[in-house]
Write an enzyme that holds these catalytic residues in place. Structure first.
Site, PDB file in Angstrom:
ATOM      1  N   ASN A 255       2.219   2.586 -10.735  1.00 10.28           N
ATOM      2  CA  ASN A 255       0.915   2.628 -11.382  1.00 10.28           C
ATOM      3  C   ASN A 255      -0.242   2.907 -10.423  1.00 10.28           C
ATOM      4  O   ASN A 255      -1.263   3.464 -10.831  1.00 10.28           O
ATOM      5  CB  ASN A 255       0.676   1.297 -12.113  1.00 10.28           C
ATOM      6  CG  ASN A 255      -0.769   1.124 -12.522  1.00 10.28           C
ATOM      7  OD1 ASN A 255      -1.250   1.768 -13.444  1.00 10.28           O
ATOM      8  ND2 ASN A 255      -1.491   0.265 -11.809  1.00 10.28           N
TER       9      ASN A 255
ATOM     10  N   TYR B 186      -7.298  15.417  -8.834  1.00 10.85           N
ATOM     11  CA  TYR B 186      -6.586  14.463  -9.679  1.00 10.85           C
ATOM     12  C   TYR B 186      -5.571  15.177 -10.561  1.00 10.85           C
ATOM     13  O   TYR B 186      -4.417  14.742 -10.680  1.00 10.85           O
ATOM     14  CB  TYR B 186      -7.590  13.692 -10.533  1.00 10.85           C
ATOM     15  CG  TYR B 186      -6.983  12.556 -11.316  1.00 10.85           C
ATOM     16  CD1 TYR B 186      -6.656  11.367 -10.683  1.00 10.85           C
ATOM     17  CD2 TYR B 186      -6.742  12.673 -12.680  1.00 10.85           C
ATOM     18  CE1 TYR B 186      -6.091  10.312 -11.400  1.00 10.85           C
ATOM     19  CE2 TYR B 186      -6.181  11.633 -13.400  1.00 10.85           C
ATOM     20  CZ  TYR B 186      -5.859  10.456 -12.756  1.00 10.85           C
ATOM     21  OH  TYR B 186      -5.306   9.415 -13.460  1.00 10.85           O
TER      22      TYR B 186
ATOM     23  N   LYS C 201      -1.393  14.616 -10.444  1.00  8.93           N
ATOM     24  CA  LYS C 201      -0.602  14.141 -11.577  1.00  8.93           C
ATOM     25  C   LYS C 201       0.406  15.195 -12.038  1.00  8.93           C
ATOM     26  O   LYS C 201       1.507  14.853 -12.483  1.00  8.93           O
ATOM     27  CB  LYS C 201      -1.521  13.721 -12.730  1.00  8.93           C
ATOM     28  CG  LYS C 201      -2.362  12.489 -12.413  1.00  8.93           C
ATOM     29  CD  LYS C 201      -1.509  11.275 -12.056  1.00  8.93           C
ATOM     30  CE  LYS C 201      -2.347  10.019 -11.897  1.00  8.93           C
ATOM     31  NZ  LYS C 201      -1.531   8.823 -11.576  1.00  8.93           N
TER      32      LYS C 201
ATOM     33  N   ASP D  46       0.875  -1.166   0.000  1.00  8.40           N
ATOM     34  CA  ASP D  46       0.000   0.000   0.000  1.00  8.40           C
ATOM     35  C   ASP D  46       0.911   1.214   0.000  1.00  8.40           C
ATOM     36  O   ASP D  46       1.636   1.463   0.976  1.00  8.40           O
ATOM     37  CB  ASP D  46      -0.894  -0.021   1.247  1.00  8.40           C
ATOM     38  CG  ASP D  46      -1.812   1.191   1.339  1.00  8.40           C
ATOM     39  OD1 ASP D  46      -1.638   2.148   0.559  1.00  8.40           O
ATOM     40  OD2 ASP D  46      -2.708   1.183   2.209  1.00  8.40           O
TER      41      ASP D  46
END
Length: 251
Positions: A92, A165, A169, A65
């Site tokens: 990923n 999000y 990123k 995790d």
């Protein structure tokens, strides 16, 4: 016989991580893929499914995790004991929170998984990556993380807010640039990679059908592109923000 290549894929029990694990294992009998999964139960099911397809290479399961430092330490210790080296890391694992309880937790939880987790994990694995003759790190990013593209109103996803999000990123892209700058002197290659709009569980199981209806590709297309990076076909673009089909994004 070629030396065994050890590849760790995080978030490997579904979607891009799942398909990447199989693609890498199937590509060569020398490849061993460690499937890093937060849930051992889901990971065990995924491992069994992929092994049933009889890839040329091998696979194993690892509880991991990226938001939990104790599992990161245990994972590093396990890889050290079992293999003594890590040749490639595919960061990923990621989340996209829908119906957040509150704004602050949405942003912080997203950053913790999508940005802080990959950086902390990578740094913990550096001693193992340094032992590789060809160390590679692939950070799975997103077009939504491109600051340049955020200003382009012609893009199909321009109207999607997704602030948490997008921010996570964009920050992962900066982490990639920092990794490249710091690690290139000792031979590591690092990429930020956009997998494209594909069918995954990123935004929940209920969204899978919607993605299909909107024309999303199979996650296998992303896995094929990651395999190209692993196999050295995009070495000239190390330190870049790359995408499928030989293309790149601007930061």
């Amino acid at each position: 016989m070629a030396a065994r290549r050890i590849i760790l894929v995080t978030g490997a029990n579904s979607g891009i991580g799942y398909d990447t694990s199989y693609a890498a294992a199937a590509a060569s009998p020398s490849n061993h893929v460690i499937m890093g999964c937060r849930s051992l139960a889901k990971g065990a099911k995924a491992l069994e499914e992929l092994q049933a397809r009889k890839p040329a290479g091998t696979l194993s399961l690892l509880e991991l995790d990226v938001t939990n430092d104790s599992t990161i330490k245990a994972a590093v210790d396990k890889i050290s004991a079992d293999f003594g080296v890590l040749d490639a890391l595919v960061n990923n694992a990621g989340i996209y929170i829908r119906d957040a309880q509150d704004r602050r937790s949405e942003i912080l939880d997203t950053l913790n998984t999508n940005t802080v987790g990959p950086l902390v994990l990578t740094e913990a694995l550096l001693p193992l990556l340094r032992k590789s003759k060809d160390p590679r790190i692939i950070n799975v990013s997103s077009a939504l993380g491109s600051i340049t593209d955020r200003f382009d109103a012609s893009l199909s996803y321009h109207g999607l807010p997704a602030e948490a999000y997008r921010m996570s990123k964009a920050a992962l892209n900066m982490a990639t640039a920092c990794m490249h700058t710091a690690y290139a002197p000792w031979g590591a290659r690092v990429w930020a990679f956009c997998p494209g709009y594909v069918v995954t569980n990123l935004s929940g199981e209920a969204d899978r059908q919607l993605r299909r209806e909107r024309g999303a590709d199979s996650a296998e297309t992303s896995a094929a592109a990651i395999l190209e990076i692993l196999d050295g076909k995009r070495d000239g673009e190390a330190g870049s923000f790359v995408r499928r089909n030989g293309q790149r994004f601007l930061w």
